[in-house]
Design an enzyme around this catalytic site. Structure first.
Site, PDB file in Angstrom:
ATOM      1  N   GLU A  55       0.839  -1.205   0.000  1.00 12.66           N
ATOM      2  CA  GLU A  55       0.000   0.000   0.000  1.00 12.66           C
ATOM      3  C   GLU A  55       0.873   1.253   0.000  1.00 12.66           C
ATOM      4  OE1 GLU A  55       0.000  -2.543   2.018  1.00 12.66           O
ATOM      5  OE2 GLU A  55      -1.984  -3.028   2.820  1.00 12.66           O
ATOM      6  N   ARG A 220      22.392 -22.871  -5.175  1.00 13.74           N
ATOM      7  CA  ARG A 220      23.257 -22.447  -6.276  1.00 13.74           C
ATOM      8  C   ARG A 220      22.452 -22.242  -7.557  1.00 13.74           C
ATOM      9  NH1 ARG A 220      26.070 -26.133  -3.373  1.00 13.74           N
ATOM     10  NH2 ARG A 220      25.573 -27.892  -4.708  1.00 13.74           N
ATOM     11  N   PRO A 283      15.693 -39.995   5.384  1.00 12.71           N
ATOM     12  CA  PRO A 283      14.470 -40.750   5.652  1.00 12.71           C
ATOM     13  C   PRO A 283      14.072 -40.775   7.127  1.00 12.71           C
ATOM     14  CG  PRO A 283      16.037 -42.049   4.343  1.00 12.71           C
ATOM     15  CD  PRO A 283      16.726 -40.771   4.680  1.00 12.71           C
TER      16      PRO A 283
END
Ligand SMILES: NC(=O)c1ccc[n+]([C@@H]2O[C@H](COP(=O)([O-])OP(=O)(O)OC[C@H]3O[C@@H](n4cnc5c(N)ncnc54)[C@H](OP(=O)(O)O)[C@@H]3O)[C@@H](O)[C@H]2O)c1
Length: 357
Positions: A55, A220, A283
């Site tokens: 704004e 990267r 995992p």
């Protein structure tokens, strides 16, 4: 003002909002100001923490010779104007002081300090309009909620939006039987994953991944140079991070959190103002986060490679029968060279026009 003009202004404000950064803790917001006759007067978007809000940027963009046209103007914003003084002054007061007569917003601000801009404006004689309630194009309102969903969810829950990433073979494995995993996916998928790293505030991995792969965890560009934005690198677990580990080197900062309490990890990242965090594995950590219901979005890169043995992307989630399977919502699929990316969000969270999560 005519709905057609407000729809067009909201559409434009959303395009502007998308130019803002995904990182840095602040929402992506766009603003279009129409004069009392409905003609576009100025526009702006938020470029990130510490810079003017959308704004304020739009008000500043009104040329001096057109400032008189702010009297009776309508501001259309993707997010409710803030009412607090943070690093920048409150937008609700700035709009009021400029002579804006009506403010239309698509998404209510959930931030405890910033919320309440619409009611402040109403108390000061400015007409405030909730886009959905006013019958603006529902597709635009949904787009606004989707655009801000990660941020509003992070603010409401006081923990970052968590993206989980896996890079697997066709048979769902993240490494071969001997633990080697470089590279399962091809260069396009890896470049994409680096682009995602550049769009998060932090990357989290477990000590297991650091010790097995010694990843740099930097973002990267495709030519191998560091991306302009580097996420905070976070290693979670009790074991030491070796002195020579690449994660210790720059660019950017790194952090070692010696805990298994992932809620505490996310609370610490929230305390640092981080809203978007990428969990890159491995995992064990990803499974723990999934079991705890902490993962909001999954990025699954799948390569047409078969391994036949080796660890899977995710371990036991406590699901023993197909009826209990966790079915995620597919948001996007992309072909990346020979590989595929599937982006899915958890069934327990999805944007609605009400912004409920
Ligand atoms: N393809 C892929 O997408 C991908 C991505 C990452 C890793 N990998 C592969 O995954 C393998 C490493 O697997 P990993 O499972 O050992 O890695 P990991 O999940 O990064 O690390 C596991 C370790 O994290 C610590 N930890 C922190 N919070 C935990 C919690 N809530 N619950 C349990 N443990 C927690 C524990 O270590 P402490 O004993 O130190 O506390 C645990 O042993 C490597 O072969 C690597 O190449 C593949």
């Amino acid at each position: 003002m005519e709905r057609r003009l407000l729809d067009a202004a909201l559409d434009r404000a959303l395009d502007l909002a998308e130019r803002g950064p995904l990182t840095g803790g602040n929402p992506r917001v766009g603003c279009v100001i129409l004069d009392a006759a409905g003609r576009p007067l100025a526009e702006g978007w938020h470029r990130g923490a510490g810079t003017p809000h959308a704004e304020a940027a739009a008000l500043a963009a009104v040329p001096a010779e057109h400032r008189h046209r702010l009297a009776g103007a309508v501001a259309v914003v993707t997010l409710e104007p803030c009412r607090h003084t943070g690093r920048t002054p409150p937008c609700a007061a700035a709009l009021h002081a400029a002579g804006v007569a009506e403010v239309v917003h698509a998404v209510a601000d959930p931030h405890p300090a910033a919320a309440g801009g619409a009611s402040w404006l109403a108390d000061h004689g400015v007409t405030t309009v909730d886009a959905a309630r006013a019958g603006l194009d529902p597709a635009l309102v949904t787009r606004a909620h989707e655009l801000l969903h990660g941020w509003t969810t992070a603010v409401r829950r006081r923990r970052p939006w968590l993206l989980g990433k896996t890079a697997t073979s066709l048979d769902g494995r993240v490494a071969a039987a001997d633990g080697t995993s470089r590279w399962i996916t091809g260069p396009d998928a890896r470049a994409h994953a680096h682009a995602v790293r550049a769009q998060v505030d932090a990357i989290v991995v477990g000590t297991g991944t650091v010790r097995a792969d010694d990843p740099a965890l930097t973002a990267r560009t495709p030519d191998g140079r560091p991306a302009p934005h580097q996420p905070l690198r976070v290693v979670v677990g009790h074991r030491e991070v070796p002195d020579a580990a690449r994660v210790r080197r720059g660019p950017g900062e790194w952090l070692h959190l010696r805990t298994h309490d992932l809620v505490a990890v996310l609370a610490e990242l929230d305390r640092r103002g981080l809203r978007r965090v990428l969990l890159e594995g491995g995992p064990t950590l990803l499974s723990a986060a999934l079991r705890a219901g902490l993962v909001d979005e999954l990025h699954a890169y799948v390569a047409p490679v078969l391994l036949g043995a080796g660890p899977g992307a995710v371990g036991d989630l406590g699901i023993t029968t197909i009826a209990d399977a966790a079915r995620w919502r597919t948001r996007r699929t992309d072909r990346l060279g020979a590989d595929l990316l599937l982006v899915a969000t958890t069934p327990s969270l999805h944007p609605t026009t009400q912004g409920a999560a």
